[in-house]
Design a protein around this motif. Structure first.
Motif, PDB file in Angstrom:
ATOM      1  N   VAL A 460       0.865  -1.177   0.000  1.00  0.00           N
ATOM      2  CA  VAL A 460       0.000   0.000   0.000  1.00  0.00           C
ATOM      3  C   VAL A 460       0.901   1.226   0.000  1.00  0.00           C
ATOM      4  O   VAL A 460       1.801   1.349   0.842  1.00  0.00           O
ATOM      5  CB  VAL A 460      -0.938   0.025   1.222  1.00  0.00           C
ATOM      6  N   SER A 461       0.695   2.129  -0.942  1.00  0.00           N
ATOM      7  CA  SER A 461       1.570   3.298  -1.067  1.00  0.00           C
ATOM      8  C   SER A 461       1.464   4.213   0.141  1.00  0.00           C
ATOM      9  O   SER A 461       0.484   4.170   0.910  1.00  0.00           O
ATOM     10  CB  SER A 461       1.211   4.089  -2.331  1.00  0.00           C
ATOM     11  N   GLY A 462       2.467   5.057   0.294  1.00  0.00           N
ATOM     12  CA  GLY A 462       2.483   6.001   1.418  1.00  0.00           C
ATOM     13  C   GLY A 462       1.288   6.929   1.403  1.00  0.00           C
ATOM     14  O   GLY A 462       0.694   7.212   2.449  1.00  0.00           O
ATOM     15  N   ASP A 517      -4.247  20.519  -2.003  1.00  0.00           N
ATOM     16  CA  ASP A 517      -3.837  21.597  -1.094  1.00  0.00           C
ATOM     17  C   ASP A 517      -2.479  21.259  -0.468  1.00  0.00           C
ATOM     18  O   ASP A 517      -2.404  20.697   0.636  1.00  0.00           O
ATOM     19  CB  ASP A 517      -4.911  21.793  -0.020  1.00  0.00           C
ATOM     20  N   ILE A 518      -1.403  21.608  -1.184  1.00  0.00           N
ATOM     21  CA  ILE A 518      -0.053  21.290  -0.703  1.00  0.00           C
ATOM     22  C   ILE A 518       0.246  22.018   0.602  1.00  0.00           C
ATOM     23  O   ILE A 518       0.897  21.473   1.506  1.00  0.00           O
ATOM     24  CB  ILE A 518       0.997  21.664  -1.769  1.00  0.00           C
ATOM     25  N   GLU A 519      -0.232  23.250   0.708  1.00  0.00           N
ATOM     26  CA  GLU A 519       0.053  24.037   1.907  1.00  0.00           C
ATOM     27  C   GLU A 519      -0.495  23.359   3.163  1.00  0.00           C
ATOM     28  O   GLU A 519       0.164  23.347   4.209  1.00  0.00           O
ATOM     29  CB  GLU A 519      -0.531  25.441   1.773  1.00  0.00           C
ATOM     30  N   ALA A 520      -1.707  22.781   3.078  1.00  0.00           N
ATOM     31  CA  ALA A 520      -2.281  22.084   4.226  1.00  0.00           C
ATOM     32  C   ALA A 520      -1.409  20.894   4.613  1.00  0.00           C
ATOM     33  O   ALA A 520      -1.166  20.640   5.809  1.00  0.00           O
ATOM     34  CB  ALA A 520      -3.699  21.616   3.906  1.00  0.00           C
ATOM     35  N   LEU A 521      -0.890  20.162   3.620  1.00  0.00           N
ATOM     36  CA  LEU A 521      -0.055  18.994   3.901  1.00  0.00           C
ATOM     37  C   LEU A 521       1.284  19.416   4.510  1.00  0.00           C
ATOM     38  O   LEU A 521       1.777  18.777   5.446  1.00  0.00           O
ATOM     39  CB  LEU A 521       0.156  18.194   2.621  1.00  0.00           C
ATOM     40  N   ALA A 534       7.021  10.736  14.221  1.00  0.00           N
ATOM     41  CA  ALA A 534       7.948  10.399  13.135  1.00  0.00           C
ATOM     42  C   ALA A 534       7.260   9.609  12.020  1.00  0.00           C
ATOM     43  O   ALA A 534       7.553   9.800  10.829  1.00  0.00           O
ATOM     44  CB  ALA A 534       9.119   9.601  13.697  1.00  0.00           C
ATOM     45  N   TYR A 535       6.332   8.716  12.389  1.00  0.00           N
ATOM     46  CA  TYR A 535       5.640   7.912  11.373  1.00  0.00           C
ATOM     47  C   TYR A 535       4.833   8.805  10.440  1.00  0.00           C
ATOM     48  O   TYR A 535       4.887   8.651   9.213  1.00  0.00           O
ATOM     49  CB  TYR A 535       4.734   6.895  12.066  1.00  0.00           C
ATOM     50  N   LEU A 536       4.092   9.752  11.025  1.00  0.00           N
ATOM     51  CA  LEU A 536       3.298  10.657  10.211  1.00  0.00           C
ATOM     52  C   LEU A 536       4.192  11.530   9.333  1.00  0.00           C
ATOM     53  O   LEU A 536       3.890  11.771   8.164  1.00  0.00           O
ATOM     54  CB  LEU A 536       2.408  11.527  11.099  1.00  0.00           C
ATOM     55  N   MET A 537       5.294  11.991   9.899  1.00  0.00           N
ATOM     56  CA  MET A 537       6.236  12.797   9.108  1.00  0.00           C
ATOM     57  C   MET A 537       6.719  12.016   7.895  1.00  0.00           C
ATOM     58  O   MET A 537       6.798  12.542   6.781  1.00  0.00           O
ATOM     59  CB  MET A 537       7.421  13.225   9.976  1.00  0.00           C
ATOM     60  N   ALA A 538       7.043  10.739   8.092  1.00  0.00           N
ATOM     61  CA  ALA A 538       7.543   9.913   6.988  1.00  0.00           C
ATOM     62  C   ALA A 538       6.466   9.736   5.913  1.00  0.00           C
ATOM     63  O   ALA A 538       6.757   9.808   4.709  1.00  0.00           O
ATOM     64  CB  ALA A 538       7.983   8.554   7.518  1.00  0.00           C
ATOM     65  N   LEU A 539       5.198   9.530   6.309  1.00  0.00           N
ATOM     66  CA  LEU A 539       4.121   9.382   5.338  1.00  0.00           C
ATOM     67  C   LEU A 539       3.920  10.663   4.539  1.00  0.00           C
ATOM     68  O   LEU A 539       3.693  10.622   3.318  1.00  0.00           O
ATOM     69  CB  LEU A 539       2.816   9.009   6.053  1.00  0.00           C
ATOM     70  N   LEU A 544       4.506  13.813  -0.482  1.00  0.00           N
ATOM     71  CA  LEU A 544       4.983  14.994  -1.196  1.00  0.00           C
ATOM     72  C   LEU A 544       6.017  14.611  -2.259  1.00  0.00           C
ATOM     73  O   LEU A 544       6.039  15.169  -3.358  1.00  0.00           O
ATOM     74  CB  LEU A 544       5.581  16.006  -0.213  1.00  0.00           C
ATOM     75  N   ARG A 545       6.870  13.660  -1.928  1.00  0.00           N
ATOM     76  CA  ARG A 545       7.891  13.204  -2.895  1.00  0.00           C
ATOM     77  C   ARG A 545       7.256  12.657  -4.162  1.00  0.00           C
ATOM     78  O   ARG A 545       7.766  12.835  -5.263  1.00  0.00           O
ATOM     79  CB  ARG A 545       8.761  12.100  -2.271  1.00  0.00           C
ATOM     80  N   ASN A 546       6.119  11.974  -4.014  1.00  0.00           N
ATOM     81  CA  ASN A 546       5.484  11.315  -5.151  1.00  0.00           C
ATOM     82  C   ASN A 546       4.463  12.183  -5.866  1.00  0.00           C
ATOM     83  O   ASN A 546       4.008  11.822  -6.960  1.00  0.00           O
ATOM     84  CB  ASN A 546       4.812  10.013  -4.689  1.00  0.00           C
TER      85      ASN A 546
END
Length: 585
Positions: A460-462, A517-521, A534-539, A544-546
């Motif tokens: 399952v993707s991030g 909405d990139i700003e919200a993310l 940390a888990y949420l930060m990684a997701l 954003l990377r993808n």
């Protein structure tokens, strides 16, 4: 003392040999500026008078001998590309010490004739044959023609010309003469140094035969029909005097000359020929349209009308889509693209072709004008009802309806696509459906869709894991407002009051209700940093990377460096973020 490599010795020997034996003794030789990385700058001299006709010479030597008059030399692709940026002609000369012979080729336009695969290689093998053999007398003979345009020439070659009947020989000379008259002087009969040669061969008789024009692996055969033979004795003809078969040959020559001749582009756009239009591959049509300037693109109207008249609907649609892509970069073409579309829909009787065009235009318009895309999807199914039985029409329509905030309809369209073909539709269509359900406030149904997907997929993707997480938080908090602006404002308020976890959730809700909405993310990332999740930060980073790596990275860095109270160990944090975005796989 240092020992010189054999390659240096061979190279220097080639330079001396070229200077003494190849360059006519009356011509001048100088050493060019080191920035060019070339061996000689040569000027043509006539009757002891300098002419201003200059060219660069790049020499290479080899101890290898040729085989059957053929010899190869490997050259850096980047170096070949560099030659295309030099204004004066660049003559590449290969000298074989074993054969005591010279082979040559103009290099300025060679890069443009390489295939895309060759351009990706580090090196390209240059092939030389007896056609490329040169000597001082040859150079002296072309001295008056050495102008910047000489490197753009395309050679028209007939290998067995001397074996042809007299009428065919005269016809071949008329082809060359008229082609040069109508297309331009970039056409030549001398293929000693040219990067591009077109080969013509003749079969049958002058009245019931054919001409084959060949370029690399592509060839087109044009039948010869009865025509008055007195044209064989004319000087170069005007277009009105040419029989159709001759115009067809000249048109193919123009198309095959595109990579190195700007005159050919103008001719091919302005004078399409009915006799050969369907014999030409889409690679050649694509080259013509891609190389046409923005100003010239309107000349394609005649080719477009001919394609419709000949029922060559694939080409007509290809032209419309190409002009549409030009609209993206220049709105001045907008009316022209719409006019072509209108003409196609009015003129074409085949509803299948109309439906296909509307569907392709709808796909192209989705990122430009979502409402016009919707209109073309509906026109597609109007002209071609079979789209109602195809999963991808329902899937694409679902996407358009979602982007226009018609979430109930989007949900049903996505479900219809899945019902028609679960195997073929998007793998994550369950999440597209859950997006629609979330925006309708149907959180329980959305969690069921997401759970069903996660239970049946090992990977399952991030971004989908992040959506699952947010949907579950929405469910646990039993939220009743489903407006992304409301939640974004609540996030700002909570952040100002240092309620970081609540702010994080609010920004996540805002993004879940509008994943553009990139700003919200980004704001949710900052708040997740504050609460050390940390888990949420990684997701969030993976999402954003993808989806938008450059924009996401810039916004995160901007938010970190402009935070009111600053961040401890900001340098370390920025290094970690940079690594996550651009280094971690």
């Amino acid at each position: 003392m240092a020992k010189r490599p054999n390659s240096h010795i061979t190279g220097d020997g080639a330079i001396r040999k070229i200077a003494s034996d190849l360059i006519p003794e009356e011509w001048t030789i100088s050493i060019p500026d080191a920035d060019y990385g070339l061996d000689m700058l040569v000027e043509v001299v006539r009757g002891n008078n300098t002419t201003g006709r200059l060219f660069f010479l790049q020499s290479k030597g080899t101890i290898e001998s040729s085989t059957g008059g053929k010899i190869n030399y490997t050259l850096s692709t980047e170096r070949i590309k560099d030659y295309s940026n030099i204004n004066l002609p660049v003559l590449f000369v290969l000298y074989s010490k074993a054969d005591n012979m010279f082979w040559g080729r103009w290099m300025n336009t060679l890069y443009s004739t390489l295939t895309e695969k060759q351009k990706e290689q580090e090196t390209v093998s240059l092939h030389f044959s007896t056609e490329n053999v040169i000597d001082a007398d040859y150079l002296r003979g072309i001295g008056d023609d050495i102008l910047p345009s000489i490197s753009n020439q395309v050679a028209l070659v007939c290998n067995n010309l001397s074996d042809l009947p007299e009428e065919f020989r005269r016809f071949h000379f008329q082809v060359i003469s008229t082609a040069r008259h109508l297309i331009g002087n970039d056409l030549s009969v001398d293929n000693h140094l040219n990067c591009r040669s077109l080969y013509l061969s003749y079969e049958g008789t002058i009245h019931e035969g054919s001409v084959e024009i060949k370029r690399d692996s592509e060839s087109i055969r044009i039948p010869l029909h009865s025509f008055p033979t007195d044209i064989l004795f004319y000087p170069s003809l005007e277009r009105e005097e040419c029989p159709d078969c001759l115009l067809g040959i000249i048109y193919v020559i123009a198309l095959f000359s595109l990579p190195v001749s700007s005159d050919a582009i103008n001719y091919a756009l302005s004078h399409p020929q009915r006799e050969v239009i369907k014999s030409i591959s889409f690679d050649v049509w694509r080259a013509l349209l891609n190389q046409a300037s923005l100003g010239d693109i309107h000349e394609v109207s005649g080719l477009f009308d001919l394609a419709i008249q000949e029922c060559y609907h694939d080409l007509a649609q290809f032209i419309i889509l190409h002009v549409f892509m030009r609209v993206l970069s220049n709105k001045a073409n907008d009316d022209f693209y719409r006019d072509l579309t209108r003409r196609f829909l009015l003129a074409v009787r085949d509803d299948n072709s109309k439906g296909l065009l509307c569907y392709n235009l709808a796909n192209s318009l989705r990122k430009v004008d979502i409402y016009e895309a919707f209109d073309f999807y509906m026109k597609a199914v109007h002209f071609e009802p079979k789209y109602r039985d195809l999963f991808y029409w329902w899937q694409e329509m679902g996407g358009v309806l979602y982007l226009t905030n018609h979430y109930i309809f989007a949900e049903h369209f996505y479900k219809k696509a899945r019902k028609i073909s679960l195997h073929d539709c998007r793998d994550d269509i369950s999440f597209l459906i859950s997006d629609c359900l979330v925006c309708q406030g149907k959180i329980k149904e959305a969690t069921l869709e997401e759970s069903s997907y996660c239970d049946t997929h090992t990977h399952v993707s991030g971004i989908n894991r992040l959506k699952c997480l947010i949907t579950n938080i929405m469910d646990s908090r039993q939220i009743t407002i489903f407006d992304n602006v409301y939640w974004f404002n609540q996030g700002v308020k909570s952040s100002q009051e240092a309620e970081y976890e609540n702010a994080m959730n609010c920004f996540l809700f805002a993004w879940r209700l509008n994943d553009g909405d990139i700003e919200a993310l980004v704001n949710s990332f900052i708040e997740s940093y504050n609460v050390k999740d940390a888990y949420l930060m990684a997701l969030i980073i993976e999402t954003l990377r993808n989806t938008s790596p450059e924009e996401g990275y810039k916004r995160i860095v901007s938010a970190l460096v402009s935070y009111p109270n600053g961040y401890p160990e900001i340098g370390t944090v920025l290094d970690a973020v940079r690594a996550l975005f651009f280094e971690w796989k």
